[in-house]
Design a protein around this motif. Structure first.
Motif, PDB file in Angstrom:
ATOM      1  N   THR A 403       0.803  -1.186  -0.083  1.00 45.43           N
ATOM      2  CA  THR A 403      -0.252   0.079   0.118  1.00 45.43           C
ATOM      3  C   THR A 403       0.821   1.213   0.037  1.00 45.43           C
ATOM      4  O   THR A 403       0.478   2.376   0.119  1.00 45.43           O
ATOM      5  CB  THR A 403      -0.859   0.074   1.265  1.00 45.43           C
ATOM      6  OG1 THR A 403      -0.042  -0.028   2.552  1.00 45.43           O
ATOM      7  CG2 THR A 403      -1.795  -1.147   1.300  1.00 45.43           C
ATOM      8  N   SER A 455      -5.613   3.919   2.270  1.00 50.06           N
ATOM      9  CA  SER A 455      -5.414   2.164   2.355  1.00 50.06           C
ATOM     10  C   SER A 455      -5.262   1.720   3.643  1.00 50.06           C
ATOM     11  O   SER A 455      -4.698   2.567   4.696  1.00 50.06           O
ATOM     12  CB  SER A 455      -4.496   1.832   1.213  1.00 50.06           C
ATOM     13  OG  SER A 455      -3.239   2.098   1.557  1.00 50.06           O
ATOM     14  N   GLY A 478      -4.621  -4.251   0.250  1.00 47.99           N
ATOM     15  CA  GLY A 478      -4.867  -2.782   0.839  1.00 47.99           C
ATOM     16  C   GLY A 478      -6.178  -2.623   1.069  1.00 47.99           C
ATOM     17  O   GLY A 478      -7.062  -3.318   1.626  1.00 47.99           O
ATOM     18  N   SER A 479      -6.604  -1.396   0.538  1.00 46.35           N
ATOM     19  CA  SER A 479      -8.193  -0.961   0.613  1.00 46.35           C
ATOM     20  C   SER A 479      -8.956  -1.687  -0.231  1.00 46.35           C
ATOM     21  O   SER A 479     -10.185  -1.126  -0.331  1.00 46.35           O
ATOM     22  CB  SER A 479      -7.857   0.539   0.784  1.00 46.35           C
ATOM     23  OG  SER A 479      -7.821   1.097  -0.443  1.00 46.35           O
ATOM     24  N   CYS A 480      -8.535  -2.589  -0.824  1.00 45.58           N
ATOM     25  CA  CYS A 480      -9.480  -3.176  -1.888  1.00 45.58           C
ATOM     26  C   CYS A 480     -10.798  -3.947  -1.271  1.00 45.58           C
ATOM     27  O   CYS A 480     -11.558  -4.534  -1.755  1.00 45.58           O
ATOM     28  CB  CYS A 480      -8.841  -4.152  -2.728  1.00 45.58           C
ATOM     29  SG  CYS A 480      -7.665  -3.477  -3.798  1.00 45.58           S
ATOM     30  N   CYS A 531      -6.690  -4.780  -7.791  1.00 54.23           N
ATOM     31  CA  CYS A 531      -6.809  -5.530  -6.620  1.00 54.23           C
ATOM     32  C   CYS A 531      -6.686  -6.934  -6.718  1.00 54.23           C
ATOM     33  O   CYS A 531      -7.278  -7.666  -7.126  1.00 54.23           O
ATOM     34  CB  CYS A 531      -8.236  -5.507  -6.059  1.00 54.23           C
ATOM     35  SG  CYS A 531      -8.869  -3.704  -5.704  1.00 54.23           S
TER      36      CYS A 531
END
Length: 532
Positions: A403, A455, A478-480, A531
């Protein structure tokens, strides 16, 4: 009396005419080797295909991932990264770009990697200094040339572009005080950035080499006294820039000729003049501006990039660059190209309908390298894309977090954060939207709040195989973990969503706009990361 009325009108419209579009609102890497330089013709070894890249339009990235800047196609030979403040402050070795004016959404370490990524593809990045917004006060002229050089050295820039627009326009650039300032910029920067080791450029007005009322060169073929012969016109529209004409109005601005005394004083210190051949009214002969600069290039040896603008020009528009005019201008340059002259465009990320600024530059690249104008136009948008794929040592050891959290420090209530700076709080990465201090990121996101969530720094499943094929990402998703995009959901600025296995962030309120089809300038979404 009519003469004076026209003169007054011409002066009155100058701030509009020469208000540049410059405010249309750069992984850490190993040394990539010595730059090939040519001390007699600068480091320019092929026809110039140059575009401005607004740092504020860059997408967030980290490690060996791509971004808008890193993914610039390879037919672009040079990039002006816009803009740094003339009075920037930078500490050598720090990679801290907080006080430089550069507005990338990431820090100096990642910017250095972006510059290296482009250099690995053969594209040279030049730091553009000033622009329309950074010359508005006396403080702008408190220039520390050594710190500019230190920044150039640390980031791997090829050199600098003096984008001088006093008080935000070209209206007074021909005044004696500003002529002398322009001369000083080159004398002072060249004194510590030797020719053959650093590229020094500038982006003056397109009419800067034509003979004007205030600045003229009687010995030049483009002297003010030759205006009627050169244009084939009377003086009827000399001061009527918005009335259709061939070229006579180009001789009528107070700005006309402003570069003549500069070139006469420091022309041998300049490597590249990328003149702004746009926002010059209704005159249709744009080749004459190139020809005038070419006259002085023959004396002093600099290269020229003829400045164009992806439609529409902000003033008017009274003239529009098209595929045909881009090909025609490029062919004119190619007909006697002794210094690897070329084309510049504001700015590379613009597009509309079925055309794009990259397509415009692709036409220029083809014509300047021997392709017919008709074939170049037919292949305008068929340029090879060259997304940055990373490389290096195989993506690390398979740990990591994927990230970019390794580049940010832990948030501190005592630290001042400027827009674009990142910090970690409670194992999450946040980015400041504007100046902030003491506002805890975890409780200060959303509309009207100074932070945006970027993230997670949890590392996901610790993906990446650490193999040796240069593909390992050393990271998780990460922020997926954000929710899947839904056409019926309203998204406000800063909110993230996943669509077709890619993460997107809303730039402003949006609903029903498919993220994958709505990224770029003027579109509501920005791509963040895949992602995997």
């Amino acid at each position: 009396m009519n003469f004076f009325k026209n003169l007054i009108f011409g002066i009155a419209i100058l701030p509009m005419l020469f208000s540049s579009c410059s405010n249309e609102s750069f992984i850490e890497s190993e040394n990539l080797g010595e730059i090939e330089l040519n001390a007699t013709k600068s480091s320019i070894s092929e026809p110039i295909i140059l575009g401005y890249f607004p740092s504020w339009s860059e997408s967030w990235t980290s490690g060996d991932n791509g971004s808008k800047l890193r993914d610039i196609p390879e037919h672009v030979t040079h990039v002006f990264l816009a803009f740094a403040r003339p009075n920037l402050r930078y500490q050598k070795g720090s990679l801290d770009i907080t006080n430089t004016g550069i507005q990338t959404p990431y820090g100096g370490a990642t910017l250095k990697g972006s510059v290296a990524a482009l250099k690995s593809k053969g594209t040279k990045v030049i730091l553009s200094i000033g622009g329309e917004t950074y010359w508005g006060s006396d403080a702008a002229y408190d220039i520390n040339y050594q710190q500019i050089k230190d920044l150039v050295d640390d980031m791997g820039f090829e050199g600098i572009d003096w984008d001088f627009e006093p008080n935000g326009s070209f209206a007074t650039i021909g005044d004696p005080i500003n002529v002398q300032r322009f001369i000083d910029f080159f004398n002072n920067s060249r004194a510590i950035m030797p020719k053959g080791q650093y590229l020094l450029a500038c982006a003056p007005a397109g009419v800067g080499a034509l003979g004007g009322v205030n600045n003229d060169d009687p010995s030049s073929p483009f002297a003010h006294s030759n205006r009627n012969t050169l244009s084939g016109e009377s003086d009827a529209n000399l001061y009527n820039a918005t009335t259709p004409n061939q070229a006579i109005s180009l001789f009528g601005f107070a700005t006309t000729g402003h570069m003549i005394p500069v070139m006469e004083a420091v022309g041998d210190k300049i490597d590249l003049i990328a003149y702004q051949g746009y926002n010059t009214g209704a005159a249709t002969n744009r080749k004459i501006m190139y020809d005038a600069y070419k006259h002085y290039a023959g004396k002093y040896g600099f290269s020229i990039a003829a400045g164009t603008h992806y439609p529409n020009e902000p003033w008017g528009p009274y003239y529009t660059y098209t595929y045909d005019s881009m090909a025609d201008l490029s062919a004119h340059i190619a007909s006697n190209n002794t210094n690897n002259d070329g084309i510049m465009i504001w700015q590379m990320l613009l597009s509309g309908g079925s055309s794009s600024a990259y397509g415009y530059l692709h036409i220029a690249s083809q014509v300047l390298n021997g392709i017919s104008t008709s074939q170049a136009i037919a292949n305008a948008e068929n340029y090879p894309e060259s997304p940055y794929t990373g490389g290096g040592d195989g993506g690390g050891d398979g740990g990591g977090n994927g990230t970019g959290c390794d580049n940010a420090a832990q948030w501190s209530s005592a630290t001042v954060y400027n827009g674009g700076q990142e910090a970690i709080e409670q194992n999450k990465l946040y980015r400041a939207k504007w100046w902030t201090q003491g506002n805890n990121p975890s409780s200060s996101t959303g509309n009207g709040q100074p932070w945006e969530f970027v993230s997670n720094c949890s590392g996901g499943d610790g993906g990446g195989d650490g193999g040796g094929d240069g593909d390992g990402d050393g990271g998780g998703t990460g922020s997926c973990t954000s929710s899947q995009w839904n056409s019926s959901t309203a998204y406000t600025g800063g909110v993230e969503t996943v669509y077709q296995n890619a993460l997107y962030r809303a730039k402003w309120w949006t609903q029903g706009d498919i993220p994958s089809a709505n990224t770029g300038d003027g579109k509501p979404w920005e791509f963040i990361q895949n992602c995997n």
